[in-house]
Design an enzyme around this catalytic site. Structure first.
Site, PDB file in Angstrom:
ATOM      1  N   PRO A  78      31.345  61.260   8.678  1.00  0.00           N
ATOM      2  CA  PRO A  78      31.995  61.334   9.907  1.00  0.00           C
ATOM      3  C   PRO A  78      33.637  61.432   9.556  1.00  0.00           C
ATOM      4  O   PRO A  78      34.056  60.773   8.729  1.00  0.00           O
ATOM      5  CB  PRO A  78      31.788  60.352  10.726  1.00  0.00           C
ATOM      6  CG  PRO A  78      31.253  59.227   9.713  1.00  0.00           C
ATOM      7  CD  PRO A  78      30.658  59.947   8.874  1.00  0.00           C
ATOM      8  N   PRO A  79      34.351  62.359  10.366  1.00  0.00           N
ATOM      9  CA  PRO A  79      35.875  62.375  10.023  1.00  0.00           C
ATOM     10  C   PRO A  79      36.453  61.016  10.364  1.00  0.00           C
ATOM     11  O   PRO A  79      36.233  60.414  11.179  1.00  0.00           O
ATOM     12  CB  PRO A  79      36.216  63.504  10.812  1.00  0.00           C
ATOM     13  CG  PRO A  79      35.002  63.736  12.108  1.00  0.00           C
ATOM     14  CD  PRO A  79      33.831  63.304  11.198  1.00  0.00           C
ATOM     15  N   CYS A  80      37.335  60.702   9.405  1.00  0.00           N
ATOM     16  CA  CYS A  80      37.967  59.409   9.673  1.00  0.00           C
ATOM     17  C   CYS A  80      39.380  59.222   9.674  1.00  0.00           C
ATOM     18  O   CYS A  80      40.094  58.463   9.322  1.00  0.00           O
ATOM     19  CB  CYS A  80      37.434  58.272   8.554  1.00  0.00           C
ATOM     20  SG  CYS A  80      35.678  58.106   8.777  1.00  0.00           S
ATOM     21  N   GLN A  81      40.068  60.332  10.073  1.00  0.00           N
ATOM     22  CA  GLN A  81      41.521  60.320  10.177  1.00  0.00           C
ATOM     23  C   GLN A  81      42.000  59.604  11.382  1.00  0.00           C
ATOM     24  O   GLN A  81      41.279  59.594  12.459  1.00  0.00           O
ATOM     25  CB  GLN A  81      42.068  61.751  10.317  1.00  0.00           C
ATOM     26  CG  GLN A  81      42.094  62.653   9.089  1.00  0.00           C
ATOM     27  CD  GLN A  81      40.377  63.254   9.215  1.00  0.00           C
ATOM     28  OE1 GLN A  81      39.517  63.339   9.887  1.00  0.00           O
ATOM     29  NE2 GLN A  81      40.264  63.719   7.915  1.00  0.00           N
TER      30      GLN A  81
END
EC number: 2.1.1.37
Length: 368
Positions: A78-81
């Protein structure tokens, strides 16, 4: 061995696990073009093409025919920015939504193990507090966690691509990580029986592909059938024998071609004569005798072919990512469309050979 791939993208992780003997039974992504790519290359795997927030655990169990706790493995990145934390804990914040959805599905399926992958820079986010919060979130749902940055080149990928890999298991024993199979093998190391194979270089990966200049190529080409090394032979694939997909080069102006030609192998845009320079420095030419730099979503303008003054094609980038030649990518080459481009799909993918190494390691350690 059954697996579920969340945030599957083009399917690099599922492809590697397939090569390791796993049976993917479900995948999920929200992007239509990524789902099309995944389905074409994995037609036997059902894919739910929608936002993971609208994917319930019950739906996954019904579609897979499994009960909670029966699944071997869940994988996903999952994107974690822009994580938002309260101390060392995750909080209910929109920036954490994708990660928390991943945790929700893992908790509901309760697999024997999961793999969470991400960019290596996640380790330094908020001075290390993000990783601590990630581990705490998984420990809270009953998993023992270990993490490490793995270099894809150490597992036969012709690319120095570091990835943060966190493995969680229900076992109380340490799972660890796969041992490298490749490295910088010196003559002295060979003399003393070092078992490592030498790194696969970028030219060993690319040299048999049809030679095309800027603006040339096509979405489907026939391969000569020749190959010059084991890596090239292994990349032929068996979905559509004799075919190469997505080998189409971007057209460049004469000035850009002159600039690209002036960059030395292994060098960047700052090393060209001053009259050819631009403010952009992050344009790199691949060194043919080394694994490539990390393939990004901008590889057609930022990662140059080592011998021809142009950006890399989607097929060349896929080769550097260790995808087989008949692994086809769908979508546009520009970002004017609603869905992710072919470049995005390749640049965001987990290299199949890295995924294969992780899958084989888990198979051995978990006794599957």
């Amino acid at each position: 061995m059954k697996s579920v791939d969340l945030f599957c993208g083009a399917g690099g992780f599922t492809e590697g696990l397939r090569q390791a003997g796993y049976n993917a039974i479900l995948a999920n992504d929200f992007d239509e073009m990524a789902c099309k790519t995944f389905s074409y290359n994995h037609p036997e795997v059902p894919i739910v093409c929608r936002d993971i927030a609208r994917l319930s655990v019950q739906e996954v169990l019904e579609k897979t025919g499994l009960r909670k706790g029966e699944l071997n493995l869940v994988v996903g990145g999952p994107p974690c920015q822009g994580f938002s934390l309260a101390g060392r804990r995750m909080i209910d914040d929109p920036r954490n939504r994708m990660f928390l959805e991943f945790v929700r599905i893992v908790e509901g399926l309760h697999p024997h193990a999961f793999v969470f992958e991400n960019v290596s820079g996640i380790q330094t986010m908020q001075k290390g507090e993000v990783v601590k919060a990630i581990v705490a979130a998984f420990e809270d749902i009953g998993y023992n966690c270990e993490y490490r940055v793995l270099n894809s080149a150490d597992y036969g990928v012709p690319q120095k691509r570091p990835r943060f890999i966190l493995i969680g298991s229900r076992s109380n024993e340490k799972i660890g990580f796969p041992s490298p199979t490749h490295g910088a093998v010196t003559g002295q190391a060979r003399l003393f029986g070092d078992s490592l194979q030498p790194y696969v270089t970028s030219w060993e990966a690319l040299s048999d592909l049809p030679i095309i200049e800027q603006g040339q190529g096509d979405e489907e080409l026939s391969h000569s059938g020749d190959y010059f090394n084991q890596y090239q032979s292994a990349r032929r694939g068996n979905r559509v024998p004799g075919k190469i997909f997505n080998h189409r080069a971007t057209s460049h102006s004469e000035k850009i071609i002159e600039r690209y030609a002036a960059i030395p192998e292994g060098g960047d845009n700052s090393q060209v004569p001053e009259h050819l320079r631009t403010k952009k420095v992050n344009v790199y030419k691949i060194h043919s005798e080394m694994p490539a730099r990390t393939v990004t979503c901008n590889h057609r303008t930022d990662l140059l072919h080592p011998k021809i003054p142009r950006g890399t094609t989607v097929r060349e980038a896929a080769r550097l990512q260790s995808f087989d030649d008949d692994y086809r990518f769908f979508g546009n080459l520009t970002r004017k469309a609603k869905w992710v481009t072919q470049d995005d799909q390749v640049g965001n993918a987990v290299p199949p050979l890295l995924a294969r190494a992780i899958g084989l390691h888990l198979k051995n350690k978990m006794g599957w």
